[in-house]
Scaffold this motif. Structure first.
Motif, PDB file in Angstrom:
ATOM      1  N   ILE A 190       0.742  -1.217   0.086  1.00 42.99           N
ATOM      2  CA  ILE A 190       0.147   0.112  -0.053  1.00 42.99           C
ATOM      3  C   ILE A 190       0.974   1.296  -0.080  1.00 42.99           C
ATOM      4  N   GLY A 191       1.983   1.262   0.756  1.00 41.19           N
ATOM      5  CA  GLY A 191       3.034   2.265   0.737  1.00 41.19           C
ATOM      6  C   GLY A 191       3.612   2.695  -0.449  1.00 41.19           C
ATOM      7  N   SER A 192       3.878   1.400  -1.255  1.00 43.41           N
ATOM      8  CA  SER A 192       4.612   1.823  -2.463  1.00 43.41           C
ATOM      9  C   SER A 192       3.770   2.309  -3.664  1.00 43.41           C
ATOM     10  N   LEU A 193       2.457   1.822  -3.570  1.00 40.19           N
ATOM     11  CA  LEU A 193       1.517   2.583  -4.280  1.00 40.19           C
ATOM     12  C   LEU A 193       1.172   4.023  -4.007  1.00 40.19           C
ATOM     13  N   THR A 194       0.989   4.220  -2.938  1.00 38.44           N
ATOM     14  CA  THR A 194       0.929   5.668  -2.057  1.00 38.44           C
ATOM     15  C   THR A 194       2.020   6.407  -2.756  1.00 38.44           C
ATOM     16  N   GLY A 195       3.417   5.778  -2.738  1.00 41.53           N
ATOM     17  CA  GLY A 195       4.474   6.421  -3.037  1.00 41.53           C
ATOM     18  C   GLY A 195       4.523   6.950  -4.597  1.00 41.53           C
ATOM     19  N   LEU A 196       3.961   5.992  -5.368  1.00 41.70           N
ATOM     20  CA  LEU A 196       4.096   6.359  -6.697  1.00 41.70           C
ATOM     21  C   LEU A 196       2.983   7.369  -7.041  1.00 41.70           C
ATOM     22  N   ALA A 197       2.000   7.188  -6.494  1.00 44.26           N
ATOM     23  CA  ALA A 197       0.894   8.622  -6.691  1.00 44.26           C
ATOM     24  C   ALA A 197       1.263   9.670  -6.209  1.00 44.26           C
ATOM     25  N   PHE A 198       2.147   9.746  -4.995  1.00 49.55           N
ATOM     26  CA  PHE A 198       2.597  11.003  -4.460  1.00 49.55           C
ATOM     27  C   PHE A 198       3.599  11.704  -5.279  1.00 49.55           C
ATOM     28  N   GLN A 199       4.488  10.626  -5.968  1.00 49.20           N
ATOM     29  CA  GLN A 199       5.561  11.222  -6.587  1.00 49.20           C
ATOM     30  C   GLN A 199       5.133  11.945  -8.110  1.00 49.20           C
ATOM     31  N   ILE A 200       3.982  11.267  -8.534  1.00 53.60           N
ATOM     32  CA  ILE A 200       3.762  11.751  -9.926  1.00 53.60           C
ATOM     33  C   ILE A 200       2.899  12.944  -9.812  1.00 53.60           C
ATOM     34  N   ARG A 201       2.297  13.051  -8.526  1.00 53.70           N
ATOM     35  CA  ARG A 201       1.474  14.271  -8.241  1.00 53.70           C
ATOM     36  C   ARG A 201       2.647  15.430  -8.305  1.00 53.70           C
ATOM     37  N   ASP A 202       3.668  15.198  -7.596  1.00 54.91           N
ATOM     38  CA  ASP A 202       4.581  16.266  -7.471  1.00 54.91           C
ATOM     39  C   ASP A 202       5.247  16.730  -8.783  1.00 54.91           C
ATOM     40  N   ASP A 203       5.241  15.603  -9.571  1.00 53.06           N
ATOM     41  CA  ASP A 203       5.834  15.951 -11.130  1.00 53.06           C
ATOM     42  C   ASP A 203       4.717  16.977 -11.867  1.00 53.06           C
ATOM     43  N   ILE A 204       3.431  16.537 -11.679  1.00 52.91           N
ATOM     44  CA  ILE A 204       2.333  17.307 -12.225  1.00 52.91           C
ATOM     45  C   ILE A 204       2.409  18.783 -11.571  1.00 52.91           C
ATOM     46  N   LEU A 205       2.629  18.810 -10.302  1.00 53.81           N
ATOM     47  CA  LEU A 205       2.688  20.240  -9.614  1.00 53.81           C
ATOM     48  C   LEU A 205       3.842  21.177 -10.049  1.00 53.81           C
ATOM     49  N   ASP A 206       4.898  20.490 -10.397  1.00 51.68           N
ATOM     50  CA  ASP A 206       6.087  21.078 -10.690  1.00 51.68           C
ATOM     51  C   ASP A 206       5.812  21.893 -12.178  1.00 51.68           C
ATOM     52  N   VAL A 207       4.964  21.322 -13.102  1.00 49.57           N
ATOM     53  CA  VAL A 207       4.741  22.135 -14.250  1.00 49.57           C
ATOM     54  C   VAL A 207       3.358  22.775 -14.308  1.00 49.57           C
ATOM     55  N   THR A 208       2.541  22.601 -13.266  1.00 52.42           N
ATOM     56  CA  THR A 208       0.962  23.397 -13.234  1.00 52.42           C
ATOM     57  C   THR A 208       1.004  24.229 -12.253  1.00 52.42           C
ATOM     58  N   SER A 209       1.675  24.006 -11.116  1.00 51.18           N
ATOM     59  CA  SER A 209       1.456  25.091  -9.900  1.00 51.18           C
ATOM     60  C   SER A 209       2.323  26.148  -9.974  1.00 51.18           C
ATOM     61  N   SER A 210       2.382  26.982  -8.912  1.00 47.29           N
ATOM     62  CA  SER A 210       3.273  28.149  -8.933  1.00 47.29           C
ATOM     63  C   SER A 210       4.353  28.112  -7.702  1.00 47.29           C
ATOM     64  N   GLU A 211       5.167  28.903  -7.790  1.00 47.28           N
ATOM     65  CA  GLU A 211       6.233  28.977  -6.565  1.00 47.28           C
ATOM     66  C   GLU A 211       5.501  29.377  -5.145  1.00 47.28           C
ATOM     67  N   GLN A 212       4.362  30.191  -5.375  1.00 52.79           N
ATOM     68  CA  GLN A 212       3.846  30.700  -3.897  1.00 52.79           C
ATOM     69  C   GLN A 212       2.889  29.447  -3.504  1.00 52.79           C
ATOM     70  N   GLU A 213       2.418  28.802  -4.302  1.00 52.01           N
ATOM     71  CA  GLU A 213       1.722  27.501  -3.823  1.00 52.01           C
ATOM     72  C   GLU A 213       2.280  26.372  -3.397  1.00 52.01           C
ATOM     73  N   LEU A 214       3.428  26.075  -3.922  1.00 49.80           N
ATOM     74  CA  LEU A 214       4.420  25.183  -3.532  1.00 49.80           C
ATOM     75  C   LEU A 214       5.534  25.349  -2.415  1.00 49.80           C
ATOM     76  N   GLY A 215       5.860  26.706  -2.440  1.00 47.54           N
ATOM     77  CA  GLY A 215       6.742  27.067  -1.543  1.00 47.54           C
ATOM     78  C   GLY A 215       8.288  26.603  -1.915  1.00 47.54           C
ATOM     79  N   LYS A 216       8.440  26.298  -3.152  1.00 49.19           N
ATOM     80  CA  LYS A 216       9.685  25.910  -3.598  1.00 49.19           C
ATOM     81  C   LYS A 216       9.867  26.243  -5.202  1.00 49.19           C
ATOM     82  N   PRO A 217      11.007  26.372  -5.645  1.00 55.54           N
ATOM     83  CA  PRO A 217      10.764  26.591  -7.056  1.00 55.54           C
ATOM     84  C   PRO A 217       9.980  25.415  -7.967  1.00 55.54           C
TER      85      PRO A 217
END
Length: 296
Positions: A211-238
């Motif tokens: 369960i943790g492995s599947l959660t981790g994959l979803a979590f990291q792919i969401r990070d990838d998505i946010l890296d191109v769709t979010s803003s520095e203000q929302e993420l708190g990082k570049p």
């Protein structure tokens, strides 16, 4: 606010208190090291890993307060990885959670030492669990999980492959390996340790690992998505740092639409497995789903 959201906030505050209780403190000559270590941990993280650990522990009937030592240990290990990830020799990020990264505030040299220090302080904290009532055999099992999932076969192994292959084209298998180790390993460990400390069986611990492995994959792919769709203000990082550093991501490999589809698929499978494992638990399935749907 929904009842689930209120429960999340309560558990998040509980995790924060546990982490704060075991942070390294010093007023002596090495105070800068202690300050840099604490600065990293206190930068405002969501405490997802210790929160997950405690939620699983509670779900399996755990009661001893001493397990909080492992909650703190997990957050220290996680924070150590962020300190090192941000270094100029790796991702060269100057911002973390809306504040200057540790190396930017304290210098490259102290940041290296702070990351190292947090890794060792984590095991110092975990060792105190027995003094606070945790069964020694369960504590040893949890220590083994923490070490394995943090080192060569876990988080650090994933980081090393990520560093080594940065700027090179990756296959799906290589990228998934990095995600499962660099991100997934500590989420797996959090759930496994919660189960182990509560006296879960080997089969139940293995189920938590999946369960943790599947959660981790979803979590990291969401990070990838946010890296191109979010803003520095929302993420708190570049944002856009993956592209800047020449890293292959799920988005760059498959596109945004496929990435969204895969996040949903991995998350749904994790939720379904959690419901089968602990049918009476409503909080954990909601937490797993929320991690995949987050906006920052």
């Amino acid at each position: 606010m929904s009842a689930w959201s209120e429960e999340f906030q309560r558990r998040q505050a509980e995790a924060e208190q546990a982490v704060q209780r075991f942070l390294p403190k010093s007023a002596a000559l090495q105070r800068t090291l202690a300050d840099a270590s604490c600065y990293s941990v206190e930068a405002g993280g969501k405490r997802i890993r210790p929160l997950l650990m405690k939620a699983v522990y509670d779900s399996f009937g755990g009661r001893e307060r001493g397990m909080e030592a492992f909650m703190a240990a997990m957050e220290m290990i996680h924070s150590s990885s962020l300190v090192h990830d941000d270094l100029p020799c790796i991702d060269n990020d100057e911002l973390r959670r809306g504040r200057p990264s540790v190396w930017k505030k304290f210098g490259f040299d102290i940041a290296v030492l702070a990351g190292d220090n947090l890794e060792i302080e984590a095991f110092h904290a975990a060792a105190q669990s027995v003094q606070e009532g945790v069964d020694p055999a369960r504590a040893m099992a949890a220590l083994d999980i923490l070490a394995r999932k943090s080192a060569t076969e876990g988080m650090l192994g994933g980081q090393s492959v990520d560093v080594e292959l940065t700027g090179k084209p990756l296959s799906r298998e290589q990228l998934r390996f990095i995600y499962e180790k660099k991100t997934g390993a500590l989420l797996e460990a959090s759930m496994m340790i919660g189960c182990a400390l509560a006296g879960g069986s080997r089969e139940e611990i293995e189920a938590c690992e999946k369960i943790g492995s599947l959660t981790g994959l979803a979590f990291q792919i969401r990070d990838d998505i946010l890296d191109v769709t979010s803003s520095e203000q929302e993420l708190g990082k570049p944002i856009g740092s993956d592209e800047k550093n020449g890293k292959t991501t799920w988005v760059s490999l498959y596109g945004l639409q496929k990435a969204e589809t895969d996040v949903d698929a991995f998350s749904r499978e994790a939720v379904e497995r959690m419901r089968r494992l602990r049918p009476e638990d409503t909080f954990l399935p909601g937490l797993i789903a929320a991690l995949a749907e987050r906006k920052h």
